[in-house]
Design a protein around this motif. Sequence first.
Motif: not given
Lengths: 246, 488
Positions: B53, B271, B281
Amino acid sequence: MRVALFATCFNDTMWPETPKATVRLLRRLGVDVEFPSKQTCCGQMFTNTGYADEAIPLARKFVDVFEGYDAVVSVSGSCTGSVREQYADLAARSGDAALADGVAKVAPKTYELSEFLVDVLGVTDVGAYFPHRVTYHPTCHSLRMLKVGDKPLQLLRQVRGIDLVELPAADECCGFGGTFAMKNADVSVAMGSDKVRRIRDTEAEVVVAGDNSCLAHIGGLLGRLRSGVRTLHLAEILASTDGDVL
Amino acid sequence: MSAPLAKTTPTFVGMPKFPAMAKDALANTQQRRNLLHATHTIRAKRASVVEEVPQWEALRLNGADVKDEVLANLDSYLLQFEEKLTERGATVHWARDAEEANRIVLDLVRAEGVDEVVKVKSMATQEIELNEALEAAGIHAWETDLAELIIQLGHDRPSHILVPAIHRGRAEIRQIFRQEMGKVGRPAPEDMTDAPRELAEAARLHLREKFLRAKVAISGANFAIADTGTLVVLESEGNGRMCLTLPETLISVVGIEKVLPTWEDLGTFMQLLPRSSTGERMNPYTTMWTGPAEGDGPQNVHVVLIDNGRTRVLADEVGRQTLRCIRCSACLNVCPVYERVGGHAYGSVYPGPIGAVLTPQLRGTSSAIDQSLPYASSLCGACFEVCPVRIDIPRLLVKLRTQVVDEHRGHNSVESRTMQAAAWMFADSRRLAKAQKASTLGGKLLGRRTALGALPWPASSWSSARDVPVPPKETFRQWWDRTGGGQA
Ligand code: SF4
């Protein structure tokens, strides 16, 4: 630039070779370093054990002693962290606006050795010579509080003759942690034993770090094992030269 | 079917201090092996999915900001949440403390006339010791999460926020299932080995009977969204979804700090949470409910909002950030102390770094275990580095240590006397120089030795396993004075 050396109470008393090496090194680089003799202790041990009231006068003293300098070079990552990251909280607790003011001025000018060399002086090659196998342990406060990153390694890589080997899981805590080493001695030793095992696996002759307190713990365990591995402060390796090899 | 489930209670106050508990834990080599393996695996997984990320730091900052905004205006968000939920046909209850919360839940369960409930794994219900309260009233609360089932059947305590049975090995689990399952429901198969697939299958069959029978389910919630009145649960096994959809009555026990302002904000946390907790994820099951939906899922929806010390934490400006915690357990998995001693040593349902700061804030620092928790850390800072909502745990630990010391001022312990004497010495450089003279004299007397052997207490806690350096014959200060700063 007026530069002061903060020798720290621990190094002054127990590991004088480190501030001595720092003086030699800085002079070699053209810095006329002063040692303000009224300095004592940053108070970290008190702060981190919960004795804030005992630490406040020491913070005040630190500010008084070092206020007049352009830069303060400290030979301990964790003591630097204490000044830079914890003094503001102590000043707030004291309610003394003048102290808060002094801290705001002095704290950003207080550097750990590798920061001073790389960020302030802008050098990575300090002209050192050290023909031994060395592994580097990044101490937690240098790594996470001060965020020195790989500055110590940048300096070590330029040392002639050195055989620098990587320490596996280097960023894991050695287990010293100030009074943690006494208050939670069993856990501290368990952590340190793993660190020492990894150090020995590298087959280095010397383990180097920027803090003699962590090194005292690591060295104490290595010594008990009769391991033959030496501990040295970063300053000592950087001060070492052709004519004066450690 | 009436064997008492709760032979072990999670009531921790009165336990010995952390160092004593840690010493025992360190001797448990099997547990240390299990912990080492588990924490390192999940640490590596977390690191690799976080690295994917690019804006991770921005996400963390956003997560912290959203939580801070909630905490600064908690009263209005909670009222908004209540209003929305009520509009959608749910009933909201408020509980000041554990006792009140347990009574509310017990009354709700009794009103349904049942003697058993199924449960979704929840830290809030563990914190208030709901299972034990129900058990005392003759109501069995069946945990349906695999690890929680292992803990419950083994009359054990959870030792991790996310993987409560992290300290158990496969062979132990097999034994627990073989011995205990039959006492409370469908027994484990005779020929079950310790292969994970077989263990999971035994649990599935055992639990299925309970799911199909249950009229009441009890859950917690990961998030409570104020502008829609939605509750959210994230899980990995699907057992949670069974509990949240099959029974007629659903009772959710939710800490008041779980609120998010808007539906949009959930995006940030969806997230942050799975990546930080399981290193995935996305988690396999996310269930959301906004009051009852006609003909689908539970028709009676109750939400119990619990304080239980949270408003006290909220009142502290620095300590408040602890309430940002989303219970991801990343700080446990990276903590070198937790890795070696496990969760039980912390004497709290919240172990590891977050437990060391949250528990003494929720419970206060009056018991021996709660006074020792802020010291159960080397302050290495790894916990802060991984925390998805940027809780400055090391700073909070120091703050709580200060609180413990402040509360004991005037008690005149060896430690406080030593600290005061040392501070007095450091107050003046001449006093320090004088003390150093004694130290260097010691160094001279010890001659060529490089290390000292065993020392009496309290120094023995150092010298038991580590050499003690011999003081040098000359301090730096003495050298500087003697040589004129090395120039002479
Ligand atoms: S303190 Fe941070 S890292 Fe630890 S469980 Fe809470 S959110 Fe996760």
